[in-house]
Design an enzyme around this catalytic site. Structure first.
Site, PDB file in Angstrom:
ATOM      1  N   CYS A   1      37.070  13.758  31.502  1.00 14.35           N
ATOM      2  CA  CYS A   1      37.859  13.050  32.514  1.00 14.35           C
ATOM      3  C   CYS A   1      38.953  13.928  33.109  1.00 14.35           C
ATOM      4  CB  CYS A   1      38.467  11.797  31.904  1.00 14.35           C
ATOM      5  SG  CYS A   1      39.510  12.119  30.468  1.00 14.35           S
TER       6      CYS A   1
ATOM      7  N   GLN B   1      38.197   5.301  35.589  1.00 13.57           N
ATOM      8  CA  GLN B   1      37.570   6.568  35.204  1.00 13.57           C
ATOM      9  C   GLN B   1      36.086   6.352  34.900  1.00 13.57           C
ATOM     10  OE1 GLN B   1      38.955   9.866  34.796  1.00 13.57           O
ATOM     11  NE2 GLN B   1      36.776  10.334  34.647  1.00 13.57           N
TER      12      GLN B   1
ATOM     13  N   ARG C   1      49.354   2.044  35.896  1.00 10.09           N
ATOM     14  CA  ARG C   1      49.101   2.856  34.698  1.00 10.09           C
ATOM     15  C   ARG C   1      50.224   2.554  33.716  1.00 10.09           C
ATOM     16  NH1 ARG C   1      47.253   9.130  34.320  1.00 10.09           N
ATOM     17  NH2 ARG C   1      45.338   8.022  34.872  1.00 10.09           N
TER      18      ARG C   1
ATOM     19  N   ARG D   1      36.324  10.117  41.409  1.00 11.39           N
ATOM     20  CA  ARG D   1      37.406   9.152  41.165  1.00 11.39           C
ATOM     21  C   ARG D   1      37.789   8.456  42.482  1.00 11.39           C
ATOM     22  NH1 ARG D   1      40.789   9.089  36.981  1.00 11.39           N
ATOM     23  NH2 ARG D   1      41.183   7.058  37.952  1.00 11.39           N
TER      24      ARG D   1
ATOM     25  N   HIS E   1      40.395   2.821  30.335  1.00  9.56           N
ATOM     26  CA  HIS E   1      40.523   3.571  31.587  1.00  9.56           C
ATOM     27  C   HIS E   1      39.305   3.239  32.449  1.00  9.56           C
ATOM     28  CE1 HIS E   1      41.985   6.355  34.384  1.00  9.56           C
ATOM     29  NE2 HIS E   1      41.892   7.496  33.717  1.00  9.56           N
TER      30      HIS E   1
ATOM     31  N   ASP F   1      37.147  14.122  25.607  1.00  7.44           N
ATOM     32  CA  ASP F   1      38.484  13.901  26.172  1.00  7.44           C
ATOM     33  C   ASP F   1      39.483  14.557  25.221  1.00  7.44           C
ATOM     34  OD1 ASP F   1      40.683  12.924  27.615  1.00  7.44           O
ATOM     35  OD2 ASP F   1      40.566  10.901  26.755  1.00  7.44           O
TER      36      ASP F   1
END
Ligand code: CP
Ligand code: NVA
Length: 318
Positions: free
Chosen positions: A266, A134, A99, A294, A131, A226
């Site tokens: 998310c 996700q 990340r 996830r 992402h 989001d």
């Protein structure tokens, strides 16, 4: 590690067949222990709850050994270059999940491994650009909810950010009609819109963009949002809050969607900002299923990267 697949930095790194394979593998309860005796590094330059836990448990489920690394411990591009970090981690790990603050760091790490002919692969656990892990969980969640998602209408309301890019890309690859509503200045760029549209061409997926949340949500089967202020954008909080006012996914906005339209986020969420508490915690919300998925999607992805294919695995559907 199978060299059939490369790094997974964005949805464009896989094709529709691979996406369906990964989602199919994600639905299997008992995948072979394809990571037995192998290490998977998980390095984070930003905070995480879901991604860290989901990835760690997915690695364990496949028999591998996950190693968590805080970015500041390694000193990415400070203590040593991202390239040298990647080369070092590849000495111990089959897959290096990262990340990052900047997507360019992932690209450099992947390029360093390729230049060294390493079989270790980089997985993007969130960058400023994308992402993708996700989005795998989101597609798994929508498939579980709707059966097939082809032709379904997904509305995304809010910032055209990393999550938006990836979920729109994955959705059009599966033939969904995606409508993104963002305020002026927070849109996908023209080249990004073209890239997403190209990804949807084979499956008949579509992308439209608008300034009007009601237009995007009208008749939608699922509505996604989001945060307005992503990690690292804290300095822009005031202007972003002002720009996104009117883009809250609330009961009024949901009233123009299809009856019982699914709600996605998310997480982490800010109730009363990008989404109302009633909608996030309401009966149509799939956010906890997304969070659980996830882990399943990560398991499917890692298994696929290890060479698992649906045709050769006799798994069970949960
Ligand atoms: N959705 C998601 O990536 O959550 P975390 O930031 O907690 O990992
Ligand atoms: N867009 C958000 C997603 C968090 C999972 C961020 O980048 O902070």
């Amino acid at each position: 590690m199978s060299r059939e697949c490369g790094h997974f930095l964005e949805l464009v790194d896989i094709d529709r067949v691979a996406l369906e394979e990964i989602l199919g593998l994600s639905r299997m309860a008992n995948l072979p222990r394809l990571l037995e005796g192998k290490g998977v590094a998980m390095m984070f330059e930003k905070p995480s709850n879901r991604t860290r836990n989901a990835t760690e448990m997915a690695v364990v489920a496949l028999g591998g050994h996950p190693v968590y690394i805080a970015g500041h411990e390694v000193g990415l591009d400070f203590r040593e270059t991202a390239e040298d970090v990647a080369r070092t981690l590849a000495c111990y790990h089959s897959i290096v999940c990262v990340r990052v603050v900047s997507h360019a760091t992932l690209v450099r790490m992947a390029a360093a491994l390729d230049a060294a002919s390493s079989s270790t692969r980089i997985v993007n656990l969130l960058s400023d650009l994308a992402h993708p892990c996700q989005a795998l969980a989101d597609m798994l969640t929508l498939q579980e909810h709707f059966g097939t998602v082809h032709g379904r209408h997904l509305a995304y309301v809010g910032d055209s950010n990393n999550v938006c890019r990836s979920v729109a890309s994955a959705a059009v690859m599966l033939g969904m009609k995606v409508a993104v509503a963002s305020p002026q200045g927070y849109w996908l760029s023209d080249s990004e819109i073209d890239a997403v549209r190209r990804l949807g061409e084979l499956a008949g997926g579509e992308l439209v963009v608008t300034l009007d949340p009601r237009e995007a949500v009208s008749g939608a089967d699922a509505v996604y949002t989001d945060v307005w202020v992503s990690m690292g954008q804290e300095d822009e909080e005031r202007e972003r809050r002002a720009a996104f006012s009117g883009f809250t996914v609330n009961e009024d906005l949901m009233s123009v969607a299809s009856a019982n339209a699914a709600v996605l986020h998310c997480l982490p969420a800010h109730r009363g900002e990008e989404i109302s508490a009633g909608v996030l915690d309401g009966a149509s919300s799939l956010v906890w299923k997304q969070a659980e998925n996830r882990m399943h999607a990560m398991r499917g992805l890692l298994a696929w990267m290890c060479g698992a294919r649906l045709a050769t695995i006799n798994g069970q559907h949960p």
